[in-house]
Design a protein around this motif. Structure first.
Motif, PDB file in Angstrom:
ATOM      1  N   GLY A  11       2.850   3.479  -4.842  1.00 13.12           N
ATOM      2  CA  GLY A  11       2.798   4.347  -6.017  1.00 13.12           C
ATOM      3  C   GLY A  11       2.157   3.686  -7.233  1.00 13.12           C
ATOM      4  O   GLY A  11       2.279   4.184  -8.350  1.00 13.12           O
ATOM      5  N   LYS A  12       1.438   2.587  -7.013  1.00 13.34           N
ATOM      6  CA  LYS A  12       0.829   1.850  -8.134  1.00 13.34           C
ATOM      7  C   LYS A  12      -0.261   2.684  -8.803  1.00 13.34           C
ATOM      8  O   LYS A  12      -0.269   2.860 -10.029  1.00 13.34           O
ATOM      9  CB  LYS A  12       0.255   0.514  -7.633  1.00 13.34           C
ATOM     10  N   SER A  13      -1.185   3.214  -7.984  1.00 13.19           N
ATOM     11  CA  SER A  13      -2.234   4.053  -8.578  1.00 13.19           C
ATOM     12  C   SER A  13      -1.642   5.332  -9.160  1.00 13.19           C
ATOM     13  O   SER A  13      -2.080   5.817 -10.204  1.00 13.19           O
ATOM     14  CB  SER A  13      -3.303   4.402  -7.533  1.00 13.19           C
ATOM     15  N   THR A  14      -0.629   5.838  -8.490  1.00 13.14           N
ATOM     16  CA  THR A  14       0.046   7.044  -8.998  1.00 13.14           C
ATOM     17  C   THR A  14       0.571   6.789 -10.412  1.00 13.14           C
ATOM     18  O   THR A  14       0.396   7.617 -11.305  1.00 13.14           O
ATOM     19  CB  THR A  14       1.197   7.438  -8.058  1.00 13.14           C
ATOM     20  N   HIS A  32      -3.266  -6.923  -5.537  1.00 13.25           N
ATOM     21  CA  HIS A  32      -2.618  -7.388  -4.308  1.00 13.25           C
ATOM     22  C   HIS A  32      -2.685  -8.905  -4.194  1.00 13.25           C
ATOM     23  O   HIS A  32      -2.064  -9.487  -3.316  1.00 13.25           O
ATOM     24  CB  HIS A  32      -3.298  -6.768  -3.080  1.00 13.25           C
ATOM     25  N   ASN A  82       0.849  -1.194   0.000  1.00 13.32           N
ATOM     26  CA  ASN A  82       0.000   0.000   0.000  1.00 13.32           C
ATOM     27  C   ASN A  82       0.877   1.234   0.000  1.00 13.32           C
ATOM     28  O   ASN A  82       1.872   1.303   0.715  1.00 13.32           O
ATOM     29  CB  ASN A  82      -0.890   0.037   1.251  1.00 13.32           C
ATOM     30  N   GLY A  83       0.493   2.186  -0.818  1.00 12.62           N
ATOM     31  CA  GLY A  83       1.222   3.453  -0.826  1.00 12.62           C
ATOM     32  C   GLY A  83       2.503   3.422  -1.636  1.00 12.62           C
ATOM     33  O   GLY A  83       3.262   4.385  -1.633  1.00 12.62           O
TER      34      GLY A  83
HETATM   35  N1  LIG Z   1      -2.314  14.539  -2.732  1.00 16.89           N
HETATM   36  C1  LIG Z   1      -1.307  13.847  -2.149  1.00 16.89           C
HETATM   37  N2  LIG Z   1      -0.423  14.454  -1.355  1.00 16.89           N
HETATM   38  C2  LIG Z   1       0.574  13.749  -0.776  1.00 16.89           C
HETATM   39  N3  LIG Z   1       0.742  12.432  -0.936  1.00 16.89           N
HETATM   40  C3  LIG Z   1      -0.100  11.800  -1.736  1.00 16.89           C
HETATM   41  C4  LIG Z   1      -1.189  12.440  -2.386  1.00 16.89           C
HETATM   42  N4  LIG Z   1      -1.861  11.542  -3.104  1.00 16.89           N
HETATM   43  C5  LIG Z   1      -1.231  10.366  -2.902  1.00 16.89           C
HETATM   44  N5  LIG Z   1      -0.191  10.519  -2.084  1.00 16.89           N
HETATM   45  C6  LIG Z   1       0.707   9.471  -1.591  1.00 16.89           C
HETATM   46  O1  LIG Z   1       1.314   8.799  -2.657  1.00 16.89           O
HETATM   47  C7  LIG Z   1       1.655   7.490  -2.246  1.00 16.89           C
HETATM   48  C8  LIG Z   1       1.261   6.509  -3.336  1.00 16.89           C
HETATM   49  O2  LIG Z   1      -0.145   6.401  -3.413  1.00 16.89           O
HETATM   50  P1  LIG Z   1      -0.829   5.411  -4.422  1.00 16.89           P
HETATM   51  O3  LIG Z   1      -2.286   5.655  -4.358  1.00 16.89           O
HETATM   52  O4  LIG Z   1      -0.171   5.503  -5.738  1.00 16.89           O
HETATM   53  O5  LIG Z   1      -0.466   4.006  -3.744  1.00 16.89           O
HETATM   54  P2  LIG Z   1      -0.858   2.550  -4.205  1.00 16.89           P
HETATM   55  O6  LIG Z   1       0.403   1.841  -4.468  1.00 16.89           O
HETATM   56  O7  LIG Z   1      -1.840   2.582  -5.293  1.00 16.89           O
HETATM   57  O8  LIG Z   1      -1.513   1.976  -2.865  1.00 16.89           O
HETATM   58  P3  LIG Z   1      -2.763   0.977  -2.634  1.00 16.89           P
HETATM   59  O9  LIG Z   1      -2.207  -0.391  -2.740  1.00 16.89           O
HETATM   60  O10 LIG Z   1      -3.170   1.265  -1.232  1.00 16.89           O
HETATM   61  O11 LIG Z   1      -3.817   1.289  -3.626  1.00 16.89           O
HETATM   62  C9  LIG Z   1       0.956   7.273  -0.924  1.00 16.89           C
HETATM   63  O12 LIG Z   1       1.905   7.338   0.120  1.00 16.89           O
HETATM   64  C10 LIG Z   1      -0.014   8.413  -0.832  1.00 16.89           C
HETATM   65  O13 LIG Z   1      -0.266   8.778   0.487  1.00 16.89           O
END
Ligand SMILES: Nc1ncnc2c1ncn2[C@@H]1O[C@H](COP(=O)(O)OP(=O)(O)OP(=O)(O)O)[C@@H](O)[C@H]1O
Ligand SMILES: [Mg+2]
Lengths: 248, 343
Positions: free
Chosen positions: A39-42, A203, A36-37
Motif C-alpha cells: 500500500g506504499k504507492s496507494t 525497497h 510489494n502490494g
Molecule cells: N484498482 C485496484 N483494484 C484492486 N486492487 C488494487 C487496485 N489498485 C491497486 N490495488 C491493490 O492495492 C494494493 C497496494 O498497491 P500499491 O501499489 O499501493 O502497493 P505498493 O506497496 O506500492 O507495492 P510495490 O512495492 O510493488 O510498488 C495491491 O495489492 C494492489 O493490487
C-alpha cells in the motif's frame, strides 16, 4: 509538518490502507519500506488526491491543514510533490513548457506573480546542469520516449524547479544506474532543509546510504507496523519482511 | 457539380443524400427540405478584415454578388494570397474559384470561410492546377456559424515534381463538408493533406479526401486530428488509391480523434486501395479519450483540471499546425485553435 492518523482508504471497494498513522516533523526525512502490494504507492496517491482512491476514515494534515479536502492542484500549490513510481508521458508538451505552466499555476494559486521568462530559463539551466540533464532533453515532449531512468531524473528536475515543501519519492531509485542514483540523491539532499520534509519510499538500503533517513517505517498490509532509526533498514535488508508480515 | 446546380435551381432533390455512399454520414437532402433564395450583393465595405489579411499581399473575396474568382501565378512567380468566402444570412451562395500555379511558381493561399449566425447554405467549388515543379500551400480556416451549412469541394491536379500542402482547420457548422480530391501523377510530386477539427455543441464537420496515385514515385502524407465534445459529430473519410503501375508510391495516413463526451461521435473511414506491388503504405486510426492518468499527473504538478485538459488537447491538435510549411501561419492557426478550446 505531515500528520496522518488512522487513515483508511479503498480502491474499487478493496480496503488497501487499514488505519495508517504516521508523523513526519518539519525538516525530517522518513523512509517507508514494505513488501510489494503493501500500500506504499496507494498512500502516496491518497496524499496527493488521485481519483479512485477513496478515503473511508482517518485524517491527513499538512501543517494542521486538512489535505484530504483539497483537490490535487491545490495540494500541489500547498507544496506537496510526488515523484511518481511510474511517471506519465505528456505527448506534445515540451518538458520546459509543462514545468513553467505548472510553476505559474502554483504561483497563481498562492497569489504570487508569474515567473519571468529569463528568470525561469536561468533556473532551468542551473538545475539541469546540477542534475546532469542535457538541456535539449527539456525541449522534448515530457517523458515521451524517455528511458525509465531518464523519467526518474526528470521527476527530480521538476521537484527541484517547483521547490515543494513536502516531498514524496515513490521508488525514485528504481531504474536508475549507479551514477544516476548518486546524482539524483545529491539533488534530493540539496533540498533538505529545516522547513521541508520528505517521505522516501524504497525497497533498497542503497538509496538510504545516499539519502540518510531520520526514521524508517515498515508498511505492511496497509499499516505502519514498525518504526525505528536508520538501523531498521539494515535489519530489513538482512532479514526481509517475514516477521512483519506475520505481525500484520 | 450537383450542389451548385441544386442551389441554382433551388431544388433539394439534386442534393447528395445518405443514399450516396460517400455522403452517408453527411446527409444534405434529408437536412434541407427547402433551399433559401440566392444571396444578394454583400456590402464589402462593412466586411471588416479577414483572419489572414496580415499575412497576404492581396485578398480575394467570394460573397453574394461576386461568385467567381480566378487566381493565376505565372511561371516562376511567387505569391501569398488570401481568399475569403463570406456567408451572410438565410441565403444560398454558390461560388467558384480557379487557381493555377505555373511551372516552378510558388503560392501560399489562405482561405477563410466566414459565416454569420444565419441559416445560409454555401458551396465553394475550387479547381486547382499545379504545373510542373509548382508549389502550393493551402491553409483553410473554416469558421462557420451554428446554423450555417457549407460544402467546399476542391479538385486538385498536379504536374511532375509539384508540391501540394494542405491544412484544413475547422470548428464545424450545422452541417459542413470539406472535401479534397487530388490527382497525383507520382513523378516525385509530394502531397501533404492535413486537417484539424474542434467541434462543440451540435456541430458537424466532415473531412473527406481522395488521393489517386496515377504514376510512379509519388508521396502522400496525411494527418488529421480532432476533438469532439457535447453532441458534436466528426466524419473523416480518407481514401488513397494507388493505381496499377504506380510503383514506389509512399503513402501514409493518420487520423486520431479524442471524444470528450458520451454523446459526441466520430465516424472514420480510412481506406487504402492498392493496385500496385512495390509501394509503402500505412494508415493509423485511433479514437480515444483523454488519458486520465496523465491528467492526474499534471494536476499533481499544480495544474487545475481545466488547464490540464486544455494543455493536453492543445498539444494533441497542435501537431497539425506544426506540420505547416509556412511558419508564420502556424501561430495564428494555433491561436485560433486555442481560442476554440477555451470557448
Ligand atoms: N484498482 C485496484 N483494484 C484492486 N486492487 C488494487 C487496485 N489498485 C491497486 N490495488 C491493490 O492495492 C494494493 C497496494 O498497491 P500499491 O501499489 O499501493 O502497493 P505498493 O506497496 O506500492 O507495492 P510495490 O512495492 O510493488 O510498488 C495491491 O495489492 C494492489 O493490487
Ligand atoms: Mg508502489
Amino acid at each position: 509538518m505531515l500528520s496522518i492518523s488512522n487513515l483508511r482508504a479503498e480502491v474499487d471497494g478493496n480496503e488497501i490502507l487499514k488505519g495508517l498513522s504516521l508523523e513526519v516533523p518539519s525538516g525530517e526525512v522518513h523512509a517507508i519500506m514494505g513488501p510489494n502490494g503493501a500500500g506504499k504507492s496507494t498512500l502516496s496517491y491518497v496524499l496527493t488526491g488521485r481519483e479512485g482512491y477513496e478515503v473511508t476514515g482517518g485524517t491527513a494534515t499538512l501543517d494542521g491543514e486538512d489535505l484530504l479536502a483539497l483537490d490535487p492542484a491545490e495540494r500541489a500549490a500547498k507544496g506537496v510533490f510526488l515523484s511518481f513510481q511510474y511517471p506519465l508521458e505528456i505527448p506534445g508538451v515540451p518538458a520546459l513548457t509543462f514545468i513553467r505552466t505548472a510553476m505559474n499555476a502554483q504561483r497563481k494559486a498562492r497569489g504570487e506573480p508569474e515567473v519571468s521568462a529569463p528568470e525561469f530559463l536561468k533556473l532551468a539551466k542551473a538545475t539541469a546542469a546540477a542534475l546532469k540533464i542535457e538541456f535539449d532533453m527539456l525541449k522534448r515532449a515530457l517523458n515521451v520516449g524517455f528511458s525509465g531512468g531518464e523519467k526518474k531524473r526528470m521527476e527530480i528536475f521538476q521537484m527541484a524547479m517547483l521547490s515543494p515543501r513536502f516531498l514524496i519519492l515513490d521508488e525514485t531509485d528504481s531504474g536508475l544506474d549507479i551514477d544516476a542514483l548518486r546524482i539524483v540523491s545529491d539533488g534530493v539532499n540539496a533540498m533538505r532543509s529545516p522547513d521541508r520534509s520528505m517521505l522516501v519510499i524504497t525497497h533498497y538500503q542503497r538509496l538510504l546510504d545516499y539519502i540518510k533517513p531520520d526514521r524508517v517505517h515498515v508498511l505492511s498490509a496497509g499499516r505502519i507496523v514498525a518504526s525505528g532509526g536508520p538501523e531498521l533498514a539494515l535489519e530489513l535488508e538482512r532479514e526481509g519482511y517475514d516477521k512483519y508480515a506475520r505481525a500484520a | 457539380m450537383s450542389i451548385a446546380s441544386a442551389l441554382k435551381a433551388r431544388d433539394p432533390a439534386q442534393l447528395p443524400s445518405k443514399r450516396d455512399e460517400d455522403w452517408r454520414w453527411t446527409d444534405l437532402r434529408g437536412l434541407l427540405r427547402v433551399l433559401p433564395p440566392p444571396a444578394g450583393p454583400v456590402d464589402l465595405a462593412g466586411l471588416g478584415t479577414g483572419p489572414f489579411d496580415a499575412l497576404a499581399t492581396q485578398t480575394h473575396i467570394l460573397a453574394g454578388g461576386r461568385e467567381a474568382v480566378e487566381i493565376v501565378v505565372p511561371a516562376q512567380g511567387e505569391a501569398t494570397l488570401a481568399l475569403r468566402v463570406v456567408s451572410r444570412g438565410e441565403a444560398a451562395l454558390s461560388t467558384r474559384a480557379s487557381v493555377r500555379v505555373g511551372r516552378g511558381a510558388k503560392l501560399r493561399l489562405f482561405e477563410s470561410y466566414e459565416g454569420d449566425a444565419g441559416a445560409y447554405v454555401t458551396h465553394v467549388g475550387l479547381e486547382i492546377v499545379l504545373e510542373e515543379g509548382a508549389a502550393l500551400e493551402r491553409i483553410v480556416l473554416a469558421a462557420d456559424g451554428d446554423d450555417g451549412v457549407l460544402v467546399s469541394q476542391a479538385q486538385v491536379a498536379l504536374g511532375a515534381r509539384a508540391e501540394y500542402g494542405q491544412t484544413v482547420v475547422t470548428s464545424g457548422a450545422r452541417r459542413q463538408r470539406l472535401e479534397t480530391a487530388v490527382d497525383h501523377p507520382g513523378a516525385d510530386a509530394k502531397v501533404r493533406l492535413d486537417g484539424a477539427y474542434l467541434l462543440a455543441g451540435k456541430r458537424h464537420a466532415d473531412l473527406t479526401t481522395v488521393v489517386r496515385h496515377l504514376g510512379v514515385d509519388g508521396t502522400t502524407s496525411q494527418l488529421a486530428k480532432g476533438v469532439v465534445r457535447d453532441q458534436a459529430r466528426a466524419i473523416f473519410q480518407g481514401r488513397i488509391v494507388v493505381e496499377e503501375g504506380a510503383d514506389r508510391t509512399d503513402a501514409r495516413m493518420g487520423h486520431h480523434a479524442l471524444i470528450l463526451s458520451d454523446q459526441a461521435e466520430v465516424d472514420a473511414r480510412p481506406e487504402l486501395l492498392i493496385h500496385a506491388d512495390d509501394v509503402q503504405c500505412a494508415h493509423g486510426n485511433t479514437i480515444g479519450r483523454l488519458d486520465e492518468e496523465a491528467l492526474f499527473y499534471m494536476r499533481q504538478r499544480g495544474l487545475p483540471e481545466a488547464a490540464a485538459r486544455g494543455l493536453l488537447i492543445e498539444a494533441f491538435v497542435g501537431e497539425v499546425a506544426d506540420r505547416m510549411w509556412n511558419e508564420a501561419a502556424r501561430e495564428p492557426i494555433r491561436a485560433w485553435l486555442a481560442e476554440r478550446l477555451a470557448g
